[in-house]
Enzyme design. Structure first.
Site, short mmCIF file in Angstrom:
data_model
loop_
_atom_site.label_atom_id
_atom_site.label_comp_id
_atom_site.label_asym_id
_atom_site.label_seq_id
_atom_site.Cartn_x
_atom_site.Cartn_y
_atom_site.Cartn_z
N LYS A 1 -33.75 63.58 58.52
CA LYS A 1 -34.52 63.51 59.77
C LYS A 1 -35.11 62.12 60.03
O LYS A 1 -35.31 61.33 59.10
CB LYS A 1 -35.63 64.56 59.77
CG LYS A 1 -36.81 64.24 58.87
CD LYS A 1 -38.04 65.03 59.32
CE LYS A 1 -39.30 64.43 58.73
NZ LYS A 1 -40.51 64.70 59.43
N LYS B 1 -41.58 58.78 60.15
CA LYS B 1 -42.32 57.54 59.91
C LYS B 1 -42.16 57.12 58.46
O LYS B 1 -41.88 55.96 58.16
CB LYS B 1 -43.80 57.76 60.21
CG LYS B 1 -44.13 57.54 61.67
CD LYS B 1 -45.50 58.05 62.03
CE LYS B 1 -45.48 59.55 62.17
NZ LYS B 1 -46.48 60.12 63.05
N LYS C 1 -43.26 65.41 48.38
CA LYS C 1 -44.23 64.33 48.17
C LYS C 1 -44.33 63.95 46.70
O LYS C 1 -44.41 62.77 46.34
CB LYS C 1 -45.62 64.74 48.69
CG LYS C 1 -45.72 64.81 50.21
CD LYS C 1 -45.92 63.43 50.81
CE LYS C 1 -46.25 63.39 52.25
NZ LYS C 1 -45.34 63.73 53.27
P1 ADP Z 1 -43.55 62.11 60.65
O1 ADP Z 1 -42.58 63.15 60.19
O2 ADP Z 1 -42.90 61.03 61.40
O3 ADP Z 1 -44.42 61.60 59.55
P2 ADP Z 1 -45.47 64.02 61.51
O4 ADP Z 1 -45.22 64.61 60.16
O5 ADP Z 1 -46.87 63.64 61.82
O6 ADP Z 1 -44.51 62.80 61.71
O7 ADP Z 1 -44.93 65.02 62.61
C1 ADP Z 1 -45.57 65.32 63.79
C2 ADP Z 1 -44.76 66.28 64.61
O8 ADP Z 1 -43.49 65.71 64.93
C3 ADP Z 1 -44.43 67.61 63.93
O9 ADP Z 1 -44.46 68.63 64.89
C4 ADP Z 1 -43.05 67.42 63.41
O10 ADP Z 1 -42.34 68.64 63.30
C5 ADP Z 1 -42.44 66.56 64.51
N1 ADP Z 1 -41.35 65.76 63.96
C6 ADP Z 1 -41.44 64.69 63.15
N2 ADP Z 1 -40.21 64.20 62.86
C7 ADP Z 1 -39.32 64.99 63.51
C8 ADP Z 1 -37.91 65.01 63.63
N3 ADP Z 1 -37.14 64.08 63.05
N4 ADP Z 1 -37.34 65.98 64.39
C9 ADP Z 1 -38.09 66.91 65.02
N5 ADP Z 1 -39.44 66.94 64.96
C10 ADP Z 1 -40.04 66.01 64.21
#
Ligand code: ADP
Ligand code: TRP
Length: 329
Positions: free
Chosen positions: A194, A197, A111
């Site tokens: 990965k 969002k 971050k």
């Molecule tokens: P983002 O990464 O899209 O901002 P979050 O951080 O809120 O979303 O993640 C919410 C959940 O989704 C967590 O359990 C995270 O490990 C899972 N997650 C998010 N992106 C991935 C990904 N590309 N592959 C596997 N799990 C993911």
């Protein structure tokens, strides 16, 4: 029976990474276990959303949870900010979380690198709030994607530290959990790491079939294998990884063989991949639309969820206060 807790930040619509990393595993657990699934809307504040956006996103994510099949009759579905007890545990845990260890967290360092203009204390203590979310219900299993592994390790450390400090065996040490044993990382289709969002490369459950086709057809590839046995490049590997997640094993086999014999046409692979993604997302999308239009149902779900989550959380807070030494005269 295990206690299961998981959450997703309300920073935007759910994408395939959220679904296959966290939600789909939670869905498999909800019947046999004591399950809590929440919307991490305090965590969402680190990016300073406008009030209307914050509210809109919470509602959307709630509808998406329900559309995916989280059953509020058996699991506890709630909004983090409806359970203020978690803030008290967050404060208490913060007293034993060291600034050095928080600064060394990968997600924090990431971050800082990406948003040097907004290094707020909420970001630093993000893993402490996440630990509070989990241990306040004394969870043992946390279905999350691979990127959350380190946060779970910190959660275990904070739980252990509390137990040691007060000479109790109070908080269990929870594990990150995936049914397939290994934690999942759903790749983006832009040739980078990965899907996320904040990465801007998401394929969302709420995307229309046309949007999904467009996104998949735009996916980065390479000029194709020249000699049999050649290893695929990173972007092509990502396409196969996604295909393994959404498609039939026979489809994966077909394209793997085509690749191996250098006869693969990436256009065909993408077309197939897009259709297989749409097979997963389109029934969910239809349900999202239905649920979003039923405000009364949504407000009933969150009221009931908050009640059940607060019952569990307030019991922990009462006991933790007693352990720490906040006692009545
Ligand atoms: P983002 O990464 O899209 O901002 P979050 O951080 O809120 O979303 O993640 C919410 C959940 O989704 C967590 O359990 C995270 O490990 C899972 N997650 C998010 N992106 C991935 C990904 N590309 N592959 C596997 N799990 C993911
Ligand atoms: N930190 C998680 C993420 O960014 C979201 C989250 C917050 C969470 N609290 C949690 C996940 C508790 C599981 C359990 O993805």
């Amino acid at each position: 029976m295990e206690t299961v807790v998981s959450g997703i930040r309300s920073t935007g619509n759910l994408h395939l990474g959220n679904y296959f990393g966290a939600l789909s595993n939670f869905l498999k657990m909800q019947k046999e276990n004591r399950c809590f699934f929440f919307i991490a809307d305090y965590h969402a504040l680190t990016t300073h959303p406008k009030p209307d956006d914050l509210h809109g996103n919470i509602k959307q994510v709630l509808a998406e949870y329900l559309a995916c099949g989280i059953d509020p009759e058996i699991a506890t579905v709630f909004i983090q900010s409806d359970v203020p007890e978690v803030i008290e545990l967050y404060l208490l845990l913060n007293m034993n979380a060291y600034v050095g260890e928080l600064q060394r967290t990968t997600s924090f360092k990431e971050k800082i690198r990406r948003h040097p203009d907004n290094i707020n204390a909420g970001l630093l203590t993000y893993p402490v709030l996440m630990a509070a979310d989990i241990i306040i219900h004394k969870a043992s299993k946390v279905p999350v994607g691979k990127d959350q592994e380190q946060h779970l390790e910190m959660t275990r450390r904070f739980a252990r530290r509390f137990n040691t400090m007060y000479g109790v065996d109070y908080f269990p040490e929870p594990d990150a959990y995936n049914f397939g044993k290994k934690l999942v990382k759903v790749p983006g289709l832009d040739g980078t790491g990965k899907m996320g969002k904040s990465e801007g490369n998401g394929i969302y459950l709420f995307d229309s079939p046309e949007e999904i086709r467009k996104k998949v057809m735009r996916a980065v590839t390479d000029s194709g294998p020249k000699t049999p046995g050649e290893k695929p490049s990173e972007p092509v590997k990502n396409l196969f990884t996604l295909m393994k997640i959404v498609s039939d094993p026979s489809t994966v086999k077909y394209f793997t063989e085509k690749y191996a014999s250098c006869e693969i046409r990436y256009g065909d692979l993408k077309k197939q991949l897009a259709e297989d993604i749409i097979k997963v997302t389109s029934p969910i999308r239809e349900r999202i639309l239905e649920i979003l239009s039923d405000n009364q149902y949504l407000s009933k779900v969150v009221a009931r969820g908050a009640e059940k989550a607060r019952e569990s959380a307030s019991k922990t807070i009462r006991e933790v206060r007693e352990i720490i030494g906040y006692r009545s005269f």
